[in-house]
Design an enzyme around this catalytic site. Sequence first.
Site, short mmCIF file in Angstrom:
data_model
loop_
_atom_site.label_atom_id
_atom_site.label_comp_id
_atom_site.label_asym_id
_atom_site.label_seq_id
_atom_site.Cartn_x
_atom_site.Cartn_y
_atom_site.Cartn_z
N ARG A 157 0.79 -1.21 0.00
CA ARG A 157 0.00 0.00 0.00
C ARG A 157 0.83 1.27 0.00
O ARG A 157 0.63 2.17 -0.81
CB ARG A 157 -0.92 0.04 1.24
N THR A 158 1.81 1.36 0.93
CA THR A 158 2.53 2.62 1.11
C THR A 158 3.40 2.91 -0.11
O THR A 158 3.39 4.03 -0.65
CB THR A 158 3.38 2.55 2.40
N LYS A 193 26.11 -5.11 -0.44
CA LYS A 193 27.58 -5.26 -0.38
C LYS A 193 28.13 -4.64 0.90
O LYS A 193 29.34 -4.46 1.05
CB LYS A 193 28.23 -4.57 -1.58
N ARG A 238 11.23 3.87 4.15
CA ARG A 238 10.75 2.89 5.14
C ARG A 238 11.95 2.08 5.59
O ARG A 238 12.75 1.63 4.76
CB ARG A 238 9.69 1.97 4.54
N HIS A 254 4.44 5.86 11.75
CA HIS A 254 4.01 5.70 10.36
C HIS A 254 3.04 6.87 10.12
O HIS A 254 1.82 6.69 10.07
CB HIS A 254 3.31 4.34 10.19
N1 CP Z 1 -0.43 -0.15 5.96
C1 CP Z 1 0.78 -0.34 5.41
O1 CP Z 1 1.77 0.33 5.73
O2 CP Z 1 0.79 -1.31 4.42
P1 CP Z 1 2.07 -1.74 3.58
O3 CP Z 1 3.03 -2.42 4.54
O4 CP Z 1 1.53 -2.70 2.53
O5 CP Z 1 2.68 -0.53 2.98
#
Ligand code: CP
Length: 309
Positions: free
Chosen positions: A54-55, A82, A104, A132
């Site tokens: 999603r993100t 590496k 992320r 998040h």
């Molecule tokens: N909700 C969320 O962060 O989903 P993903 O891990 O698929 O990005």
Amino acid sequence: KDHLLGIEHLGPDEILAVLDLAEGYVELNRGPRKHADALAGLTQINMFFEASTRTQASFELAGKRLGADVMNMSMQASSIKKGETLIDTALTLNAMHPDLLVVRHPQSGAVDLLAQKVNCAVINAGDGRHEHPTQALLDALTIRRAKGRLHRLTVAICGDIAHSRVARSNILLLGKMESRIRLIGPPTLMPAGIDSFGVEVFEDMREGLKGADVVMMLRLQKERMDGGFIPSEREYYHRYGLDAEKLAHAADDAIVMHPGPMNRGVEIDGTLADDINRSVIQDQVEMGVAVRMAVMELLARNLRRRRAA
Ligand code: CP
């Protein structure tokens, strides 16, 4: 703001500014022509050191719909393999003059550290158990559209709170918006000292759900349990899985949320998750694109202002 590293750093007015701008992008994204030019001429690099559907997809779409040049770094195929460090990787990409870095990372605090080393806007797309922020913003937009407001709501956040950056960002955001927050879950999945966040804690699901306007379920994050307490899925579902019977304890018009990815039959009944009369899970995904467009537009405005000064 120069970056979006966490809800912690945002005031209520800044949160509302993101949501108000995102409303316009919801309409744009539903229309026949999904393009605007708020990021025209800018370069966005997405660096995902952890899996995402999603993100990552929504940040990529958001950037492309706003006219940015978007590059998705394949971290699995990068020189990280590496032994290159996160900071050296960031400095290398920074030398290519990106304007927006979306990151992320599995370590809490890694995105903050990276933001100190680069001279572009950094967006935290999830760091360890820490924050998040765009998830909490898209959840807030979903709640506001379903309930008409964010204040004076009773929001139950249920399940694996201890390992959840989604829970942490939502607790911070909903607290700033003066909603009442209840956390429901087994004591082993409740973080120490959580009472100081101004929340109520429940071990019994039915008691915690009583009269709730919003029921937010969380994924059981086994990958963050470090070999510690891993509940039996059957027992967990029996006590903490959301089904129609447990939901009946919430308000009659309570909405059901889940950030995804879902474990059907572990934290939520699959039929309930798909029930469009109660579940707003797909709305959350839709709001994700609009909110990320708004966040990047606001950061780009600040970046352009700073560079022009
Ligand atoms: N909700 C969320 O962060 O989903 P993903 O891990 O698929 O990005």
